[in-house]
Design a protein around this motif. Structure first.
Motif, PDB file in Angstrom:
ATOM      1  N   TYR A  91      -1.859  12.523 -21.558  1.00  0.00           N
ATOM      2  CA  TYR A  91      -2.785  11.388 -21.601  1.00  0.00           C
ATOM      3  C   TYR A  91      -3.608  11.513 -22.871  1.00  0.00           C
ATOM      4  N   ALA A  92      -3.814  10.397 -23.542  1.00  0.00           N
ATOM      5  CA  ALA A  92      -4.655  10.370 -24.748  1.00  0.00           C
ATOM      6  C   ALA A  92      -5.443   9.073 -24.764  1.00  0.00           C
ATOM      7  N   ARG A  93      -6.727   9.166 -25.095  1.00  0.00           N
ATOM      8  CA  ARG A  93      -7.574   7.985 -25.208  1.00  0.00           C
ATOM      9  C   ARG A  93      -8.415   8.096 -26.468  1.00  0.00           C
ATOM     10  N   ALA A  94      -8.522   7.013 -27.207  1.00  0.00           N
ATOM     11  CA  ALA A  94      -9.281   7.039 -28.451  1.00  0.00           C
ATOM     12  C   ALA A  94      -9.982   5.713 -28.676  1.00  0.00           C
ATOM     13  N   ASP A  95     -11.144   5.771 -29.304  1.00  0.00           N
ATOM     14  CA  ASP A  95     -11.840   4.562 -29.725  1.00  0.00           C
ATOM     15  C   ASP A  95     -11.133   3.970 -30.933  1.00  0.00           C
ATOM     16  N   ILE A  96     -11.029   2.661 -30.975  1.00  0.00           N
ATOM     17  CA  ILE A  96     -10.422   1.981 -32.113  1.00  0.00           C
ATOM     18  C   ILE A  96     -11.321   0.839 -32.544  1.00  0.00           C
ATOM     19  N   GLU A  97     -11.043   0.289 -33.714  1.00  0.00           N
ATOM     20  CA  GLU A  97     -11.796  -0.863 -34.191  1.00  0.00           C
ATOM     21  C   GLU A  97     -11.532  -2.058 -33.274  1.00  0.00           C
ATOM     22  N   THR A  98     -12.587  -2.809 -32.968  1.00  0.00           N
ATOM     23  CA  THR A  98     -12.448  -3.907 -32.013  1.00  0.00           C
ATOM     24  C   THR A  98     -11.471  -4.982 -32.480  1.00  0.00           C
ATOM     25  N   ASP A  99     -11.318  -5.154 -33.787  1.00  0.00           N
ATOM     26  CA  ASP A  99     -10.411  -6.197 -34.247  1.00  0.00           C
ATOM     27  C   ASP A  99      -8.946  -5.815 -34.064  1.00  0.00           C
ATOM     28  N   LEU A 100      -8.680  -4.531 -33.779  1.00  0.00           N
ATOM     29  CA  LEU A 100      -7.300  -4.091 -33.565  1.00  0.00           C
ATOM     30  C   LEU A 100      -6.799  -4.430 -32.170  1.00  0.00           C
ATOM     31  N   ILE A 101      -7.721  -4.730 -31.265  1.00  0.00           N
ATOM     32  CA  ILE A 101      -7.340  -4.916 -29.872  1.00  0.00           C
ATOM     33  C   ILE A 101      -6.405  -6.112 -29.691  1.00  0.00           C
ATOM     34  N   THR A 102      -6.472  -7.086 -30.612  1.00  0.00           N
ATOM     35  CA  THR A 102      -5.623  -8.273 -30.513  1.00  0.00           C
ATOM     36  C   THR A 102      -4.325  -8.142 -31.302  1.00  0.00           C
ATOM     37  N   ASP A 103      -4.117  -7.031 -31.962  1.00  0.00           N
ATOM     38  CA  ASP A 103      -2.899  -6.821 -32.747  1.00  0.00           C
ATOM     39  C   ASP A 103      -1.705  -6.714 -31.793  1.00  0.00           C
ATOM     40  N   PRO A 104      -0.742  -7.606 -31.860  1.00  0.00           N
ATOM     41  CA  PRO A 104       0.388  -7.567 -30.923  1.00  0.00           C
ATOM     42  C   PRO A 104       1.264  -6.329 -31.080  1.00  0.00           C
ATOM     43  N   MET A 105       1.144  -5.638 -32.205  1.00  0.00           N
ATOM     44  CA  MET A 105       1.973  -4.452 -32.449  1.00  0.00           C
ATOM     45  C   MET A 105       1.272  -3.162 -32.045  1.00  0.00           C
ATOM     46  N   LEU A 106       0.042  -3.256 -31.566  1.00  0.00           N
ATOM     47  CA  LEU A 106      -0.732  -2.047 -31.288  1.00  0.00           C
ATOM     48  C   LEU A 106      -0.040  -1.136 -30.278  1.00  0.00           C
ATOM     49  N   ALA A 107       0.471  -1.699 -29.194  1.00  0.00           N
ATOM     50  CA  ALA A 107       1.118  -0.873 -28.173  1.00  0.00           C
ATOM     51  C   ALA A 107       2.354  -0.173 -28.738  1.00  0.00           C
ATOM     52  N   ASP A 108       3.179  -0.909 -29.500  1.00  0.00           N
ATOM     53  CA  ASP A 108       4.363  -0.296 -30.097  1.00  0.00           C
ATOM     54  C   ASP A 108       3.980   0.819 -31.057  1.00  0.00           C
ATOM     55  N   ASP A 145     -27.112  -7.035 -26.354  1.00  0.00           N
ATOM     56  CA  ASP A 145     -27.321  -6.609 -27.735  1.00  0.00           C
ATOM     57  C   ASP A 145     -26.384  -5.465 -28.142  1.00  0.00           C
ATOM     58  N   GLU A 146     -25.734  -4.856 -27.164  1.00  0.00           N
ATOM     59  CA  GLU A 146     -24.841  -3.741 -27.479  1.00  0.00           C
ATOM     60  C   GLU A 146     -23.517  -4.267 -28.021  1.00  0.00           C
ATOM     61  N   ASP A 147     -23.000  -3.558 -29.025  1.00  0.00           N
ATOM     62  CA  ASP A 147     -21.735  -3.960 -29.637  1.00  0.00           C
ATOM     63  C   ASP A 147     -20.580  -3.745 -28.662  1.00  0.00           C
ATOM     64  N   GLY A 148     -19.564  -4.576 -28.784  1.00  0.00           N
ATOM     65  CA  GLY A 148     -18.365  -4.399 -27.996  1.00  0.00           C
ATOM     66  C   GLY A 148     -17.600  -3.159 -28.440  1.00  0.00           C
ATOM     67  N   THR A 149     -16.799  -2.621 -27.565  1.00  0.00           N
ATOM     68  CA  THR A 149     -16.007  -1.432 -27.873  1.00  0.00           C
ATOM     69  C   THR A 149     -14.548  -1.690 -27.523  1.00  0.00           C
ATOM     70  N   ALA A 150     -13.680  -0.903 -28.111  1.00  0.00           N
ATOM     71  CA  ALA A 150     -12.247  -1.013 -27.841  1.00  0.00           C
ATOM     72  C   ALA A 150     -11.642   0.381 -27.817  1.00  0.00           C
ATOM     73  N   GLN A 151     -10.664   0.562 -26.941  1.00  0.00           N
ATOM     74  CA  GLN A 151      -9.991   1.849 -26.813  1.00  0.00           C
ATOM     75  C   GLN A 151      -8.498   1.626 -26.615  1.00  0.00           C
ATOM     76  N   ILE A 152      -7.745   2.656 -26.976  1.00  0.00           N
ATOM     77  CA  ILE A 152      -6.315   2.679 -26.683  1.00  0.00           C
ATOM     78  C   ILE A 152      -6.047   3.889 -25.803  1.00  0.00           C
ATOM     79  N   GLU A 153      -5.245   3.705 -24.771  1.00  0.00           N
ATOM     80  CA  GLU A 153      -4.889   4.780 -23.854  1.00  0.00           C
ATOM     81  C   GLU A 153      -3.371   4.922 -23.815  1.00  0.00           C
ATOM     82  N   ILE A 154      -2.911   6.134 -23.997  1.00  0.00           N
ATOM     83  CA  ILE A 154      -1.476   6.416 -23.984  1.00  0.00           C
ATOM     84  C   ILE A 154      -1.202   7.412 -22.869  1.00  0.00           C
TER      85      ILE A 154
END
Length: 208
Positions: A91-108, A145-154
């Motif tokens: 299992y791996a989890r990491a914070d990523i840039e929020t604009d990457l969350i919509t990248d259709p290639m992110l999972a691949d 007021d808190e910024d949004g966050t994004a993560q990827i989990e593998i």
């Protein structure tokens, strides 16, 4: 690295098979980057007769950027779903840039991080499977007021395969998992020819 081993109550650690003890020893010998703080983790006791586990955090400038765990399972009787007697569960989890969350290639791309790391460390395997999940968090109301966050989990599992006639060496699989964590948080790869210094191990009050 100190790796906690778990066995079924009626076996006892002293009664664990020699091939399992050898595999755990190879886990302990794995070399991880200094940004990776690795420590023992209580292993599950109901999935397989024997198990060993570690967890890790990737820390840069005292900031935790990613986390993960790796479990080694062993069933001397074999397991049809594993296609072998050992299984790695990661299992791996990491914070990523929020604009990457919509990248259709992110999972691949996330899955490729794992398979490339296994190949790069010469970790032979079979029957690999897993998932890549994108998680986005937005705050509302009093937390607006808190910024949004994004993560990827593998999440992945695979059957480690011994090379040649020697015993199973799990070290390359542990090192590949460590590289996956570092890649996921955006650390640059270690240049060819540069030695990897051992990571800090067991510095958070682990139980032996």
């Amino acid at each position: 690295m100190v790796v906690r081993q778990e066995t079924r109550p009626d076996t006892g650690a002293a009664g664990s098979p020699s091939e399992f003890r050898s595999a755990v020893a190879s886990m302990q010998a794995a070399r991880l980057r200094p940004e990776v703080l690795c420590e023992e983790l209580p292993a599950p006791q109901r999935i397989a007769p024997y198990a060993a586990a570690v967890s890790a955090d990737v820390t840069v400038d005292d900031t935790d950027l990613g986390t993960g765990r790796l479990i080694l399972l062993h069933d001397p009787a074999g397991n049809d779903a594993w296609d072998g007697t050992f299984r790695c569960v990661a299992y791996a989890r990491a914070d990523i840039e929020t604009d990457l969350i919509t990248d259709p290639m992110l999972a691949d791309v996330g899955w490729t991080w794992l398979t490339d790391a296994l190949a790069g460390h010469g970790a032979s395997y079979s029957a690999i499977s897993g998932t890549v999940t994108r998680v986005a968090t937005e705050s509302f109301g009093g937390m607006a007021d808190e910024d949004g966050t994004a993560q990827i989990e593998i999440r992945a599992s695979w059957t480690p395969v011994a090379v040649g006639d020697g015993p199973l060496d799990v070290g390359p699989h542990v090192e590949a998992w460590g590289e996956l964590l570092c890649t996921a948080v955006g650390l640059p790869p270690v240049p060819d020819g540069v030695a990897v210094m051992p990571s800090r191990r067991g510095q958070r009050g682990t139980t032996r």
